[in-house]
Design an enzyme around this catalytic site. Structure first.
Site, PDB file in Angstrom:
ATOM      1  N   SER A 139       0.849  -1.209  -0.014  1.00 42.39           N
ATOM      2  CA  SER A 139      -0.055  -0.023   0.115  1.00 42.39           C
ATOM      3  C   SER A 139       0.732   1.486   0.157  1.00 42.39           C
ATOM      4  O   SER A 139       1.868   1.289   0.686  1.00 42.39           O
ATOM      5  CB  SER A 139      -0.845  -0.085   1.195  1.00 42.39           C
ATOM      6  OG  SER A 139      -1.659   1.434   1.359  1.00 42.39           O
ATOM      7  N   TYR A 153      -2.394  -0.393   9.850  1.00 39.24           N
ATOM      8  CA  TYR A 153      -2.500  -0.911   8.681  1.00 39.24           C
ATOM      9  C   TYR A 153      -1.052  -0.305   7.888  1.00 39.24           C
ATOM     10  O   TYR A 153      -0.561  -1.123   7.297  1.00 39.24           O
ATOM     11  CB  TYR A 153      -3.715  -0.275   7.969  1.00 39.24           C
ATOM     12  CG  TYR A 153      -3.825  -0.865   6.649  1.00 39.24           C
ATOM     13  CD1 TYR A 153      -3.992  -2.078   6.004  1.00 39.24           C
ATOM     14  CD2 TYR A 153      -3.484   0.088   5.369  1.00 39.24           C
ATOM     15  CE1 TYR A 153      -4.128  -2.370   4.746  1.00 39.24           C
ATOM     16  CE2 TYR A 153      -3.567  -0.021   4.068  1.00 39.24           C
ATOM     17  CZ  TYR A 153      -4.037  -1.385   3.742  1.00 39.24           C
ATOM     18  OH  TYR A 153      -4.020  -1.879   2.227  1.00 39.24           O
ATOM     19  N   LYS A 157       2.053  -2.447   6.103  1.00 32.48           N
ATOM     20  CA  LYS A 157       2.469  -2.364   4.689  1.00 32.48           C
ATOM     21  C   LYS A 157       3.902  -1.985   4.692  1.00 32.48           C
ATOM     22  O   LYS A 157       4.637  -2.519   3.731  1.00 32.48           O
ATOM     23  CB  LYS A 157       1.409  -1.487   4.037  1.00 32.48           C
ATOM     24  CG  LYS A 157       0.135  -2.067   4.000  1.00 32.48           C
ATOM     25  CD  LYS A 157      -0.047  -3.469   3.273  1.00 32.48           C
ATOM     26  CE  LYS A 157      -1.431  -3.935   3.045  1.00 32.48           C
ATOM     27  NZ  LYS A 157      -1.386  -5.118   2.402  1.00 32.48           N
TER      28      LYS A 157
END
Length: 241
Positions: A139, A153, A157
């Site tokens: 991401s 998150y 990543k």
């Protein structure tokens, strides 16, 4: 013996994963895809690929489950007899600020987005032909500031990007390349309700399309990318916040 190359796409039934699976199938790969919650979507994708002259099969595999990951690789070998490309797209998105973020969400995110990615790569490369390809879907939050509540998150990543950079050294003696695609906002069912809020932060003033990510993945899977490994490629329309 069928010598057509084989690609295994972890998390290949919707959005980016489905587009990658379909694109690789259109380029002649025999494709295996994993699903965890939507067997109907997996069946629909297989049907579409087969109607277009490709070969595909789907299998259930939770990327938080080490045994399921290994089974996915084993079943791909049983079905097709080889493995040339592994695309690790499976991931979870659990948002929350640090004051409220639960241990359950932390563990679930790391289990799939970091541990599951490592285990999928580990299982795949043990069976992969020399000169194969590994592609992870990370991401742009690994390198861009996202928004409040996205820290875990983003951390997961960023871990994938670092993992890929260093696994390239492990895999280089076998000429297996490993690269990480870092998409920004992509028009999928997951972003349908928030697209208008996001577009203002994208200099190109539009969401990315799953096919654009699939095109990059297909290039990384092919012979032309043979001198690229350990790279993280950000494709996000110049996203800023």
């Amino acid at each position: 013996m069928n010598h057509k190359k084989v690609a295994l796409v972890f998390g290949g039934t919707r959005g980016i994963g489905a587009s990658i699976a379909a694109r690789l199938a259109s380029e002649g790969y025999r494709v295996a895809i994993t699903w965890v919650s939507r067997p109907d979507r997996a069946q629909a994708l297989m049907t579409t690929i087969e109607q277009q002259g490709g070969q595909a099969f789907a299998l259930e595999a939770d990327s938080a489950d080490a045994k399921a990951i290994q089974a996915a690789v084993d079943k791909t070998l049983q079905q097709y007899g080889r493995l040339d490309v592994a695309v690790v797209n499976a991931g979870v998105l659990r948002l929350g600020t640090i004051e409220d973020y639960s241990l359950e969400d932390l563990d679930a995110t790391l289990a799939v987005n970091v541990r599951g990615v490592f285990l999928a790569i580990q299982a795949a490369v043990k069976q992969m032909a020399d000169g194969g390809r590994v592609i992870t879907i990370g991401s742009n939050t690994a390198v861009r500031t996202g928004h409040a509540g996205s820290s875990v998150y983003a951390m997961s990543k960023a871990a994938v990007a670092s993992m890929v950079q260093n696994l390239a050294l492990d895999l280089a003696p076998r000429r297996i390349t490993i690269n990480n695609i870092q998409p920004g906002p992509i028009a999928t069912d997951m972003t349908a309700g928030i697209a208008e809020q996001i577009v203002g932060s994208i200099p190109l003033q539009r969401m990315g399309q799953p096919d654009e990510i699939a095109s990059l993945a297909a290039w990384l899977a092919g012979a032309s990318s043979g001198y690229m490994t350990g790279a993280s490629l950000t494709i996000d329309g110049g996203f800023v916040l």
